[in-house]
Design an enzyme around this catalytic site. Structure first.
Site, PDB file in Angstrom:
ATOM      1  N   VAL A 180       0.827  -1.205   0.000  1.00 42.40           N
ATOM      2  CA  VAL A 180       0.000   0.000   0.000  1.00 42.40           C
ATOM      3  C   VAL A 180       0.865   1.260   0.000  1.00 42.40           C
ATOM      4  O   VAL A 180       0.578   2.222  -0.722  1.00 42.40           O
ATOM      5  CB  VAL A 180      -0.960   0.004   1.207  1.00 42.40           C
ATOM      6  CG1 VAL A 180      -1.801   1.278   1.220  1.00 42.40           C
ATOM      7  CG2 VAL A 180      -1.872  -1.225   1.163  1.00 42.40           C
TER       8      VAL A 180
ATOM      9  N   GLY B 104     -11.141  -1.387   1.363  1.00 46.80           N
ATOM     10  CA  GLY B 104     -10.120  -1.030   0.387  1.00 46.80           C
ATOM     11  C   GLY B 104     -10.487   0.222  -0.385  1.00 46.80           C
ATOM     12  O   GLY B 104     -10.581   1.314   0.169  1.00 46.80           O
TER      13      GLY B 104
ATOM     14  N   GLU C  43      -2.412 -14.773   2.446  1.00 51.51           N
ATOM     15  CA  GLU C  43      -1.090 -14.796   3.055  1.00 51.51           C
ATOM     16  C   GLU C  43      -0.655 -16.244   3.300  1.00 51.51           C
ATOM     17  O   GLU C  43      -1.462 -17.174   3.283  1.00 51.51           O
ATOM     18  CB  GLU C  43      -1.117 -14.042   4.386  1.00 51.51           C
ATOM     19  CG  GLU C  43      -1.538 -12.588   4.288  1.00 51.51           C
ATOM     20  CD  GLU C  43      -0.502 -11.709   3.628  1.00 51.51           C
ATOM     21  OE1 GLU C  43       0.676 -12.134   3.537  1.00 51.51           O
ATOM     22  OE2 GLU C  43      -0.866 -10.595   3.198  1.00 51.51           O
TER      23      GLU C  43
ATOM     24  N   LYS D 130     -13.469  -4.939  10.665  1.00 55.26           N
ATOM     25  CA  LYS D 130     -14.129  -3.986   9.772  1.00 55.26           C
ATOM     26  C   LYS D 130     -15.569  -3.714  10.198  1.00 55.26           C
ATOM     27  O   LYS D 130     -16.011  -2.561  10.198  1.00 55.26           O
ATOM     28  CB  LYS D 130     -14.070  -4.514   8.331  1.00 55.26           C
ATOM     29  CG  LYS D 130     -12.658  -4.583   7.786  1.00 55.26           C
ATOM     30  CD  LYS D 130     -12.607  -5.238   6.416  1.00 55.26           C
ATOM     31  CE  LYS D 130     -11.181  -5.296   5.891  1.00 55.26           C
ATOM     32  NZ  LYS D 130     -11.084  -5.996   4.588  1.00 55.26           N
TER      33      LYS D 130
ATOM     34  N   GLY E 217      -6.059  -4.719  -2.612  1.00 57.61           N
ATOM     35  CA  GLY E 217      -5.168  -4.493  -3.738  1.00 57.61           C
ATOM     36  C   GLY E 217      -4.382  -3.211  -3.562  1.00 57.61           C
ATOM     37  O   GLY E 217      -4.817  -2.269  -2.895  1.00 57.61           O
TER      38      GLY E 217
END
Length: 399
Positions: free
Chosen positions: A12, A129, A185, A200, A297
């Protein structure tokens, strides 16, 4: 010219650097100021990378530089991110972050510090995101009482479930594919066990209730027990399986959970596939609003971070109000929550009817077991009845 610093040069962080540099005309025009990246903080070296000329390894260089107006925290994790962000806000610098762990744990405290210094702590990228969801809840649905938030908030799990549905593959095989593609991951626990999604929904529920929701008190169930046979039953019912994070606000009663759910064809979240996220918000006046897009992303997440940087610069000496207090939001006991359940069992139909009474049987052509859907019942009632039956698996139905 406004000087900014980026903490962390991973996926990021490098995306934020790229956007500010490549889209400088757009970003500068929107912010009303020229943005200059004065520092990038990372422990590593990046020989030949564009960040090399501004790379530093000591956070105090950034903290003690009065020219730095905005700190961009994209390191991830709680420590030292919390200490860095807190000290930056106390030093009179605004902060933009994508760190959901940090926001879920310390959001109210950091917002309060920012307000007390006429600065901002913004975190649009922490949920969804690249999907704008924090700002709409905080600024655009302010005339409504939010009644429900529900969504697919983790791209990794949605990708896995989509592949299982389309290809009939088992969970372990699909998880390995997701890891090979970089969607999961090496240690995928945070995604597949629902820990990412629960942070979240805790953040969104805190914003909706204006109090602090402890994510550790939210019932959380992942997708690791979902099988290809579950999808055979889902297909027989014209349904699909998604990992849903949900909270409902009914006056002072607030319930929240993260769990796999069976969704009917026609449900707004039914067609959301692969790494795409979708979040629905229900207001008592506006009705249902859906937000759909890239939930993760490099560039989608970085784009949301840069949008917060622009907002920080637009309100350089004014705190934009975020209603989130440290007062704890009590949650209803999840055992009282009521839903229908889809159940797989090796017990016979007579035994099923004897235990659950009114049920609807589902035939997926799987030998040695039967599937059925219960009537609406509480979590505690279901648990008690299932304990006398012998259950292979169960999945809740969206109500």
């Amino acid at each position: 010219m406004i000087k900014v610093a980026i903490l962390g040069y991973g996926t990021v962080g490098s995306g934020v650097f790229q956007i500010i540099k490549e889209n400088s005309n757009i970003v500068n025009e929107k912010s009303g100021e020229e943005i200059d990246i004065k520092y990038v903080l990372d422990l590593r070296e990046f020989p030949g990378d564009p960040c090399e000329d501004v790379l530093v390894h000591d956070y105090d260089v950034i903290l003690n530089d009065p020219e730095v107006e905005v700190v961009i925290e994209v390191m991830g994790g709680l420590h030292p991110a919390y200490e860095f962000v807190k000290s930056a806000l106390e030093a009179g610098k605004s902060v933009a972050t994508s760190n959901k762990e940090l926001v879920a744990k310390y959001g109210a405290e950091l917002i309060d510090i920012a307000i007390s210094h006429n600065r901002n702590f913004l975190f649009e990228a922490a949920v969804g995101g690249g999907i704008p969801i924090i700002r709409p809840i905080n600024m655009h649905i302010t005339a409504d009482r939010i009644q429900e938030i529900a969504g697919i908030m983790n791209g990794t799990t949605n990708y896995i479930l989509t592949k299982m549905e389309k290809e009939g593959a088992d969970f372990d095989i699909t998880l390995k594919q997701a890891q090979d593609l970089g969607y999961a991951e090496r240690n995928p626990e945070a995604d597949i066990e629902g820990f990412d999604a629960v942070r979240k929904i805790a953040i969104l529920t805190s914003l909706a209730t204006e109090k602090t929701v402890d994510f550790e008190e939210i019932y959380t169930e992942g997708i690791s027990k979902i099988t290809s046979d579950d999808f055979k039953y889902a297909k027989a019912m014209d349904m699909t399986i998604k990992l849903i994070a949900c909270s409902k606000m009914d006056g002072k009663r607030v319930t929240a959970f993260v769990a796999p759910m069976l969704l009917k064809e026609g449900h707004p979240l039914y067609p959301i596939q692969d790494v795409t996220n979708g979040i629905m918000v229900r207001g008592n006046m506006v009705g249902d609003i859906a937000f759909i897009g890239s939930g993760a992303g490099k560039l989608p997440t970085a784009s949301a971070v840069v949008s917060d940087v622009v907002d920080c610069i637009r309100h350089l000496n004014t705190s934009t109000t975020i209603q989130w207090k440290a007062e704890k939001q009590e949650l209803e006991d999840f055992s009282f929550s009521k839903k229908k359940f889809f159940v797989r069992t090796k017990a016979g139909k007579d035994k099923v009817r004897d235990v659950f009474k009114d049920v609807e049987f589902v035939d997926a052509g799987i030998d040695g077991e039967i599937g059925f859907v219960t009537s609406v019942m509480s979590e505690s009632d279901f648990k008690a009845k299932a304990g006398t039956l012998g259950v292979i698996s169960r999945i809740r139905l969206d109500d």
